[in-house]
Design a protein around this motif. Structure first.
Motif, PDB file in Angstrom:
ATOM      1  N   ILE A 155       0.871  -1.180   0.000  1.00  9.82           N
ATOM      2  CA  ILE A 155       0.000   0.000   0.000  1.00  9.82           C
ATOM      3  C   ILE A 155       0.902   1.223   0.000  1.00  9.82           C
ATOM      4  CG2 ILE A 155      -1.828   1.249   1.187  1.00  9.82           C
ATOM      5  CD1 ILE A 155      -2.704  -1.507   0.230  1.00  9.82           C
ATOM      6  N   LYS A 156       0.671   2.134  -0.928  1.00  4.67           N
ATOM      7  CA  LYS A 156       1.512   3.319  -1.060  1.00  4.67           C
ATOM      8  C   LYS A 156       0.687   4.575  -0.798  1.00  4.67           C
ATOM      9  CE  LYS A 156       5.366   5.460  -2.228  1.00  4.67           C
ATOM     10  NZ  LYS A 156       6.582   5.365  -1.393  1.00  4.67           N
ATOM     11  N   LEU A 157       1.188   5.414   0.115  1.00  2.00           N
ATOM     12  CA  LEU A 157       0.586   6.707   0.377  1.00  2.00           C
ATOM     13  C   LEU A 157       1.306   7.780  -0.424  1.00  2.00           C
ATOM     14  CD1 LEU A 157       0.273   6.099   4.185  1.00  2.00           C
ATOM     15  CD2 LEU A 157      -1.680   6.640   2.707  1.00  2.00           C
ATOM     16  N   PRO A 158       0.676   8.937  -0.674  1.00  2.00           N
ATOM     17  CA  PRO A 158       1.343   9.989  -1.457  1.00  2.00           C
ATOM     18  C   PRO A 158       2.685  10.399  -0.853  1.00  2.00           C
ATOM     19  CG  PRO A 158      -0.980  10.495  -1.156  1.00  2.00           C
ATOM     20  CD  PRO A 158      -0.699   9.303  -0.304  1.00  2.00           C
ATOM     21  N   GLU A 159       3.586  10.865  -1.701  1.00  2.00           N
ATOM     22  CA  GLU A 159       4.925  11.233  -1.246  1.00  2.00           C
ATOM     23  C   GLU A 159       4.902  12.336  -0.199  1.00  2.00           C
ATOM     24  OE1 GLU A 159       7.711  12.101  -4.301  1.00  2.00           O
ATOM     25  OE2 GLU A 159       7.443  10.178  -5.346  1.00  2.00           O
ATOM     26  N   ASP A 160       3.964  13.264  -0.318  1.00  2.00           N
ATOM     27  CA  ASP A 160       3.910  14.379   0.627  1.00  2.00           C
ATOM     28  C   ASP A 160       2.995  14.101   1.821  1.00  2.00           C
ATOM     29  OD1 ASP A 160       1.568  14.406  -0.810  1.00  2.00           O
ATOM     30  OD2 ASP A 160       1.613  16.545  -1.282  1.00  2.00           O
ATOM     31  N   PHE A 161       2.487  12.896   1.938  1.00  2.00           N
ATOM     32  CA  PHE A 161       1.695  12.497   3.099  1.00  2.00           C
ATOM     33  C   PHE A 161       2.622  12.446   4.309  1.00  2.00           C
ATOM     34  CE2 PHE A 161      -0.374   9.441   5.924  1.00  2.00           C
ATOM     35  CZ  PHE A 161      -1.723   9.731   5.787  1.00  2.00           C
ATOM     36  N   PHE A 162       2.214  13.088   5.429  1.00  2.00           N
ATOM     37  CA  PHE A 162       3.116  13.170   6.578  1.00  2.00           C
ATOM     38  C   PHE A 162       2.658  12.261   7.719  1.00  2.00           C
ATOM     39  CE2 PHE A 162       0.048  16.692   7.132  1.00  2.00           C
ATOM     40  CZ  PHE A 162      -0.441  16.426   8.401  1.00  2.00           C
ATOM     41  N   PHE A 163       3.637  11.847   8.503  1.00  2.00           N
ATOM     42  CA  PHE A 163       3.383  11.092   9.730  1.00  2.00           C
ATOM     43  C   PHE A 163       3.852  11.901  10.925  1.00  2.00           C
ATOM     44  CE2 PHE A 163       3.122   7.675   6.688  1.00  2.00           C
ATOM     45  CZ  PHE A 163       2.179   6.816   7.227  1.00  2.00           C
ATOM     46  N   ALA A 171      -5.565   5.234   2.788  1.00  2.00           N
ATOM     47  CA  ALA A 171      -5.036   5.221   1.424  1.00  2.00           C
ATOM     48  C   ALA A 171      -6.168   5.094   0.405  1.00  2.00           C
ATOM     49  CB  ALA A 171      -4.042   4.070   1.256  1.00  2.00           C
ATOM     50  N   LYS A 172      -7.152   4.257   0.714  1.00  2.00           N
ATOM     51  CA  LYS A 172      -8.291   4.102  -0.197  1.00  2.00           C
ATOM     52  C   LYS A 172      -9.087   5.400  -0.282  1.00  2.00           C
ATOM     53  CE  LYS A 172     -12.494   1.443  -1.118  1.00  2.00           C
ATOM     54  NZ  LYS A 172     -12.369   1.735  -2.564  1.00  2.00           N
ATOM     55  N   SER A 173      -9.247   6.097   0.849  1.00  2.00           N
ATOM     56  CA  SER A 173     -10.003   7.357   0.821  1.00  2.00           C
ATOM     57  C   SER A 173      -9.296   8.386  -0.057  1.00  2.00           C
ATOM     58  CB  SER A 173     -10.202   7.902   2.242  1.00  2.00           C
ATOM     59  OG  SER A 173      -9.022   8.489   2.765  1.00  2.00           O
ATOM     60  N   ILE A 174      -7.964   8.421   0.016  1.00  2.00           N
ATOM     61  CA  ILE A 174      -7.202   9.351  -0.827  1.00  2.00           C
ATOM     62  C   ILE A 174      -7.364   8.973  -2.299  1.00  2.00           C
ATOM     63  CG2 ILE A 174      -4.874  10.153  -1.389  1.00  2.00           C
ATOM     64  CD1 ILE A 174      -4.226   9.779   1.623  1.00  2.00           C
ATOM     65  N   ASP A 175      -7.281   7.680  -2.577  1.00  2.00           N
ATOM     66  CA  ASP A 175      -7.487   7.221  -3.955  1.00  2.00           C
ATOM     67  C   ASP A 175      -8.865   7.624  -4.476  1.00  2.00           C
ATOM     68  OD1 ASP A 175      -4.988   6.078  -3.993  1.00  2.00           O
ATOM     69  OD2 ASP A 175      -5.683   4.041  -3.595  1.00  2.00           O
ATOM     70  N   ASP A 176      -9.854   7.684  -3.569  1.00  2.00           N
ATOM     71  CA  ASP A 176     -11.221   8.010  -3.961  1.00  2.00           C
ATOM     72  C   ASP A 176     -11.531   9.500  -3.828  1.00  2.00           C
ATOM     73  OD1 ASP A 176     -11.603   5.377  -4.553  1.00  2.00           O
ATOM     74  OD2 ASP A 176     -12.724   4.885  -2.740  1.00  2.00           O
ATOM     75  N   ILE A 193     -13.014   5.131   9.240  1.00  2.00           N
ATOM     76  CA  ILE A 193     -12.128   6.254   8.944  1.00  2.00           C
ATOM     77  C   ILE A 193     -12.255   6.661   7.476  1.00  2.00           C
ATOM     78  CG2 ILE A 193      -9.935   5.137   8.217  1.00  2.00           C
ATOM     79  CD1 ILE A 193      -8.559   6.881  10.397  1.00  2.00           C
ATOM     80  N   TYR A 194     -12.547   5.689   6.630  1.00  2.00           N
ATOM     81  CA  TYR A 194     -12.816   5.948   5.215  1.00  2.00           C
ATOM     82  C   TYR A 194     -14.172   6.613   5.034  1.00  2.00           C
ATOM     83  CZ  TYR A 194     -14.249   4.908   0.394  1.00  2.00           C
ATOM     84  OH  TYR A 194     -14.718   5.006  -0.885  1.00  2.00           O
ATOM     85  N   ASP A 195     -15.189   6.062   5.688  1.00  2.00           N
ATOM     86  CA  ASP A 195     -16.548   6.565   5.491  1.00  2.00           C
ATOM     87  C   ASP A 195     -16.653   8.036   5.890  1.00  2.00           C
ATOM     88  OD1 ASP A 195     -17.404   4.126   4.527  1.00  2.00           O
ATOM     89  OD2 ASP A 195     -18.205   3.448   6.455  1.00  2.00           O
ATOM     90  N   PHE A 196     -16.043   8.408   7.004  1.00  2.00           N
ATOM     91  CA  PHE A 196     -16.149   9.801   7.416  1.00  2.00           C
ATOM     92  C   PHE A 196     -15.255  10.695   6.559  1.00  2.00           C
ATOM     93  CE2 PHE A 196     -16.323  13.581   9.986  1.00  2.00           C
ATOM     94  CZ  PHE A 196     -17.634  13.554  10.442  1.00  2.00           C
ATOM     95  N   GLY A 197     -14.144  10.145   6.080  1.00  2.00           N
ATOM     96  CA  GLY A 197     -13.331  10.900   5.124  1.00  2.00           C
ATOM     97  C   GLY A 197     -14.107  11.231   3.874  1.00  2.00           C
ATOM     98  N   MET A 198     -14.936  10.298   3.428  1.00  2.00           N
ATOM     99  CA  MET A 198     -15.792  10.550   2.272  1.00  2.00           C
ATOM    100  C   MET A 198     -16.878  11.587   2.595  1.00  2.00           C
ATOM    101  SD  MET A 198     -14.768   8.831  -0.398  1.00  2.00           S
ATOM    102  CE  MET A 198     -13.162   9.399   0.175  1.00  2.00           C
TER     103      MET A 198
END
Length: 466
Positions: A3-11, A403-408, A348-353
């Protein structure tokens, strides 16, 4: 599968001043609501461990910041304690300010952005005794506190937040009645919630004035952090079940989303409170304009668990409190048995949407997510390392849905883990540990990595995981 997150995604890490700093009576710090409650009723706290301790970050801050850097974190959030920064006259406490300067300078020197939150349930005792958030004068005192902090640190701190979880105090103190003063009074709860809303908006207004005057860092941002819990109900719901979902969402989620994204309160919630429940929200002339100025640059989204509800059995309970909903127990739920919370990463996905759809211009980041476990010593190996595979699984599963929420199409910018270093947690004290880093209470608050620290270090380095 990787699973890959965007390069500028921060932790990063999420923490708070009252839960970490300790040194409650050092450097001119005033007593807080928690110090007051601890003195009144120490038996209310797990193992009789009151508010005085934190995890001694006051003395460990350099070590802690270097630990966060070693885990490849780009930022961390803490809170500036009102009780440490100001005196009883609302003036700057120089000793308290000096410590925050040291903390901020250390973060900046180590290349870590500090996200400064201005309130984390830690009302000064002397203001609580004046009515706390029930008193409109305290709202103004908070706005003054934020203005002074921003004037003092505005050239060093880029990212500011008005509140963490503004829904919690009205709920815990006056709706559920599980925090001191243990009241169940919906009128107080909703008016405290409203006053906190006004306080947030006044703080945003102060930020905008200072920004316009050139007193803040270039690119400075203001936000709010709140715990959002997507509501669900049973299959084949009745219209009453759906109404329970709507009002649960309205009071606990949409109230804050509409303020920070659109500069308004949800009209259907106001109508329900004032017309159906006959509860007056004490508004003042000019409040509508204040609320209109409450829009933020970005949002912190705390997520731990979903809310599952169904229609209540009656409109009011035995205390005269409105019944919004009653719990629905999903047959397939998976529980964190130590915390009593459902583990549902898809939430976490559902509320992100939901944020994407209802607030399309509002960027957000996950500002808290974590797993608290009691008795972690039982997972310790022969070398004294906590083997917390359960925490790795928890974080990985949530990151996969992020990651799926970002993809969507969700505009999710990063992830802060709650309690990256074990901390004191309100009435639960040290009952449930959340950290990637263990705090050894029996060894002078020494820090020791758990297994999960090595895992998150690699994830944050590569923005990817298996």
């Amino acid at each position: 599968m990787t699973i890959k997150l965007p390069e500028d995604f921060f932790f990063g890490a999420a923490m708070s001043g009252p839960q970490t700093e300790g040194s409650y009576n050092v450097g001119g710090r005033l007593r807080s609501y928690w110090d007051m409650w601890s003195d009144k009723e120490i038996s209310a706290f797990h193992n009789r461990v009151g508010s005085y301790v934190g995890n001694d970050m006051y003395h460990h801050y350099e070590e802690d910041i270097k630990l966060l850097k070693s885990m490849n974190f780009k930022s961390f959030r803490t809170s500036m304690q009102w009780t440490r920064l100001l005196d009883k006259n609302g003036k700057l406490n120089q000793e308290g300010a000096a410590w925050y300067h040291k903390l901020i300078d250390c973060a900046n020197e180590n290349g870590i952005d500090i996200y400064m939150n201005m309130y984390h349930f830690d009302m000064p005792e002397y203001l609580y005794e004046r009515g706390g958030w029930e008193n409109r004068e305290v709202v103004d005192a908070y706005a003054n506190f934020v203005r002074i902090a921003m004037e003092e640190f505005g050239q060093k701190v880029k990212y500011w937040f008005t509140f963490n979880e503004p829904i919690v105090e009205p709920e815990q103190q006056y709706l559920h009645g599980v925090w001191y003063p243990y009241e169940k009074n919906f009128k107080k709860s909703i008016n405290v919630q409203y006053h906190i809303t006004i306080a947030h908006c006044l703080a945003v207004n102060n930020f905008r004035k200072l920004e316009k005057a050139g007193k803040l860092c270039k690119g400075a941002k203001i936000g709010m952090i709140n715990c959002f819990s997507p509501p669900y109900t049973k299959e084949n719901p009745s219209s009453a079940d759906l109404e329970a979902v709507k009002m649960t969402d309205g009071l606990h989620n949409r109230w804050w989303l509409e303020v920070v994204a659109h500069g308004r309160l949800p009209q259907d919630v106001l109508d329900k409170v004032q017309n159906d429940w006959n509860i007056e929200i004490v508004m003042q002339p000019g409040d509508q304009a204040i609320i209109a100025a409450g829009k933020v640059d970005w949002l912190g989204y705390n997520y731990y668990q979903p809310t599952r509800v169904q229609a209540p059995d009656s409109e009011f309970d035995e205390n005269g409190m409105p019944c919004i909903a009653k719990p629905y127990i999903w047959p397939d739920r998976k529980m964190n048995v130590y915390r009593g919370w459902e583990i549902y990463p898809k939430g976490i996905y559902d509320f992100g949407m939901k944020i994407k759809e209802e607030c399309p211009d509002l960027p957000f980041f996950i500002s808290e997510n974590g797993m608290g476990v009691e008795g972690e010593e039982g997972y310790m190996d022969e070398n004294g390392t906590i083997q917390d595979d359960y925490r790795i699984e928890f974080v990985r599963d949530h990151l996969e849905w992020i990651a799926k929420s970002i993809d969507d199409g969700a505009n999710c910018l990063g992830y802060h883990y709650w309690g990256a270093i074990d901390n004191w947690s309100w009435a639960n004290a040290f009952k449930n540990r959340y950290g990637f880093i263990r705090v050894c209470l029996d060894k002078n608050y020494d820090r020791k990595e758990k297994k999960s620290a090595s895992w998150i270090r690699e994830v944050a380095k590569t923005n990817s995981f298996e």
